[in-house]
Write an enzyme that holds these catalytic residues in place. Sequence first.
Site, PDB file in Angstrom:
ATOM      1  N   TYR A  71      59.293  -8.664 -39.884  1.00 21.20           N
ATOM      2  CA  TYR A  71      60.015  -7.616 -38.936  1.00 21.20           C
ATOM      3  C   TYR A  71      61.507  -7.861 -39.216  1.00 21.20           C
ATOM      4  O   TYR A  71      61.826  -8.934 -39.309  1.00 21.20           O
ATOM      5  CB  TYR A  71      59.788  -8.049 -37.438  1.00 21.20           C
ATOM      6  CG  TYR A  71      58.781  -7.244 -36.890  1.00 21.20           C
ATOM      7  CD1 TYR A  71      59.044  -5.675 -36.727  1.00 21.20           C
ATOM      8  CD2 TYR A  71      57.524  -7.422 -36.276  1.00 21.20           C
ATOM      9  CE1 TYR A  71      57.955  -4.711 -36.443  1.00 21.20           C
ATOM     10  CE2 TYR A  71      56.421  -6.624 -35.949  1.00 21.20           C
ATOM     11  CZ  TYR A  71      56.874  -5.316 -35.799  1.00 21.20           C
ATOM     12  OH  TYR A  71      55.889  -4.391 -35.268  1.00 21.20           O
ATOM     13  N   GLU A  73      64.106  -5.888 -37.280  1.00 23.82           N
ATOM     14  CA  GLU A  73      64.699  -4.648 -36.480  1.00 23.82           C
ATOM     15  C   GLU A  73      66.361  -4.975 -36.353  1.00 23.82           C
ATOM     16  O   GLU A  73      66.649  -6.311 -36.307  1.00 23.82           O
ATOM     17  CB  GLU A  73      64.076  -4.694 -35.269  1.00 23.82           C
ATOM     18  CG  GLU A  73      63.099  -3.821 -34.911  1.00 23.82           C
ATOM     19  CD  GLU A  73      62.011  -4.303 -34.165  1.00 23.82           C
ATOM     20  OE1 GLU A  73      61.335  -5.262 -34.332  1.00 23.82           O
ATOM     21  OE2 GLU A  73      61.550  -3.462 -33.177  1.00 23.82           O
ATOM     22  N   ASP A 217      70.025  19.190 -45.645  1.00 19.98           N
ATOM     23  CA  ASP A 217      68.659  18.312 -45.974  1.00 19.98           C
ATOM     24  C   ASP A 217      68.547  18.437 -47.221  1.00 19.98           C
ATOM     25  O   ASP A 217      67.877  19.745 -47.481  1.00 19.98           O
ATOM     26  CB  ASP A 217      67.518  18.976 -44.792  1.00 19.98           C
ATOM     27  CG  ASP A 217      66.138  18.000 -45.099  1.00 19.98           C
ATOM     28  OD1 ASP A 217      66.131  17.765 -46.119  1.00 19.98           O
ATOM     29  OD2 ASP A 217      65.540  18.313 -44.240  1.00 19.98           O
ATOM     30  N   THR A 243      64.491  12.822 -48.280  1.00 19.72           N
ATOM     31  CA  THR A 243      63.637  11.990 -48.678  1.00 19.72           C
ATOM     32  C   THR A 243      63.983  11.383 -49.912  1.00 19.72           C
ATOM     33  O   THR A 243      64.985  11.679 -50.565  1.00 19.72           O
ATOM     34  CB  THR A 243      62.432  12.869 -49.033  1.00 19.72           C
ATOM     35  OG1 THR A 243      62.667  13.663 -49.941  1.00 19.72           O
ATOM     36  CG2 THR A 243      61.788  13.484 -47.767  1.00 19.72           C
ATOM     37  N   LYS A 246      61.063  12.653 -53.872  1.00 26.19           N
ATOM     38  CA  LYS A 246      60.558  13.770 -54.642  1.00 26.19           C
ATOM     39  C   LYS A 246      61.299  13.996 -55.908  1.00 26.19           C
ATOM     40  O   LYS A 246      60.915  13.206 -56.666  1.00 26.19           O
ATOM     41  CB  LYS A 246      61.167  15.171 -53.631  1.00 26.19           C
ATOM     42  CG  LYS A 246      60.303  15.195 -52.239  1.00 26.19           C
ATOM     43  CD  LYS A 246      60.528  16.556 -51.664  1.00 26.19           C
ATOM     44  CE  LYS A 246      59.788  16.677 -50.347  1.00 26.19           C
ATOM     45  NZ  LYS A 246      60.314  16.025 -48.995  1.00 26.19           N
ATOM     46  N   ARG A 252      57.971   6.824 -51.027  1.00 23.32           N
ATOM     47  CA  ARG A 252      57.723   7.590 -49.707  1.00 23.32           C
ATOM     48  C   ARG A 252      58.791   7.130 -48.576  1.00 23.32           C
ATOM     49  O   ARG A 252      58.454   5.893 -48.207  1.00 23.32           O
ATOM     50  CB  ARG A 252      56.251   7.715 -49.385  1.00 23.32           C
ATOM     51  CG  ARG A 252      55.857   8.677 -48.404  1.00 23.32           C
ATOM     52  CD  ARG A 252      54.453   9.074 -48.574  1.00 23.32           C
ATOM     53  NE  ARG A 252      54.275   9.715 -49.818  1.00 23.32           N
ATOM     54  CZ  ARG A 252      54.405  11.191 -50.084  1.00 23.32           C
ATOM     55  NH1 ARG A 252      54.715  11.829 -49.124  1.00 23.32           N
ATOM     56  NH2 ARG A 252      54.205  11.594 -51.224  1.00 23.32           N
TER      57      ARG A 252
HETATM   58  N1  DSN Z   1      55.671  18.434 -47.259  1.00 23.90           N
HETATM   59  C1  DSN Z   1      57.141  18.860 -48.195  1.00 23.90           C
HETATM   60  C2  DSN Z   1      57.071  19.964 -49.310  1.00 23.90           C
HETATM   61  O1  DSN Z   1      56.127  19.688 -49.698  1.00 23.90           O
HETATM   62  O2  DSN Z   1      57.938  20.572 -49.470  1.00 23.90           O
HETATM   63  C3  DSN Z   1      58.404  18.790 -47.352  1.00 23.90           C
HETATM   64  O3  DSN Z   1      58.456  17.786 -46.313  1.00 23.90           O
END
Ligand code: DSN
Length: 432
Positions: A71, A73, A217, A243, A246, A252
């Site tokens: 932990y 925090e 975003d 994120t 990607k 993730r």
């Molecule tokens: N689910 C994602 C996507 O496939 O674009 C976005 O969060």
Amino acid sequence: MMSQAHQTTSQHLDEASQQLLKLLEQADPEVSRHMAAEAQRQSNTLELIASENHVSSAVMHSMGSWLTNKYAEGYPGKRYYGGCEFHDQIENLARDRAKALFGCAHANVQPHSGASANIAAFMAMCKPGDRILSLPIKSGGHLSHGLKPNFSGTFYDIVDYDLDPETELLDYDEIRRIAIETKPRMIICGYSAYPRTIDFAAFRSIADEVGAVLMADIAHIAGLVAAGVHSSPFPHAHIVTTTTHKTLRGPRGGMILTDDEEIAKLVDRKVFPGSQGGPLMHVIAAKAIAFGEALDPSFETYARNVVTNAQAMATALVEKGYRLCSGGTDNHLVLVDLQPRDAELTGADAERWLEMAGIITNKNGIPNDPRPPMVTSGLRLGTAAVTTRGLDAGAMVEVVELLDRVMGSQGDESECQSVCESVRSICERFPL
Ligand code: DSN
């Protein structure tokens, strides 16, 4: 006894992965069987889901490490638990590398996901009930940008802008007109299914004109931005969420970036204790490693190849008679309108048939889609994952040929089987 699936998979796996599967076979044969099968699936199929990628062995295995036991925090130097010395150093590395990668002053690397990053960003910049201007999910936006059942649509007053119905491009004059009329507190740019370049400077000028905060975003394009292959939201956006898994090819997770000192303080408070408890320190270590990989000059070559491959795929699809939303792509994805190829063909059919042939995609609504979201008339295809395994522009043309054979056969079982064998041979030529 090792299962057949495990044996086949192990040939392609690095030593650490093989050891993990061996360990799991002893510890939990049931989970082990499914994990080995998944490793084999990833190895033997072509991953064209635009939001997915294959991480390095270092990124993957750092997530299965001692850091999961802790932990932590709070933030480096200010934790609510003892024993955080090494966690502080790791989180600082992740923050510093993120700042270097995106050229900004502050990074919060604790959000568990992109949606969690967006919750904290909304809380930092808006009060419940504040008006937010965004692109709806049906036109390529994200559910956390204002979909009614989501926190964003529940707690905020969402106003939509849309794509130009003819060009399917962002229409900055129209966005400006709506912003002036509705006076939002925040404007969101950055999308899940928009294949074109985003003009962050144009968005900032609209935001300034109406006194709004600009949130970008960049979840989908973060890797392209980091590599300089897509323009940066800095210095235009006040707050940037993303994120990390990607095009950025990390674990993730999520992240929030800003150049503004006051916003930085708000962001940190709204991530913890505002919306999360203990950070996932094993994932933060993997973020640090992935950011280190993205700072290496080879990552720029990777990101350029992602775009080259998407453009090669786009050209090949058009030659086969498919219509692409907006006519093509500037980034890692194409959005295919299936209707001109076959008026009866749905995104759901295409996704299912292609999966039978070892090509993994997702059905996706196209702008003004007459079909519901679980059916759709479109298919979203991305090149981040196949570029990681080394496919080049020539291979993308082969992939489109195979995709078209599946579509032309209407998912005929023996044709899908035959395509599956060709997919397998491409996967063997370009092993993970
Ligand atoms: N689910 C994602 C996507 O496939 O674009 C976005 O969060």
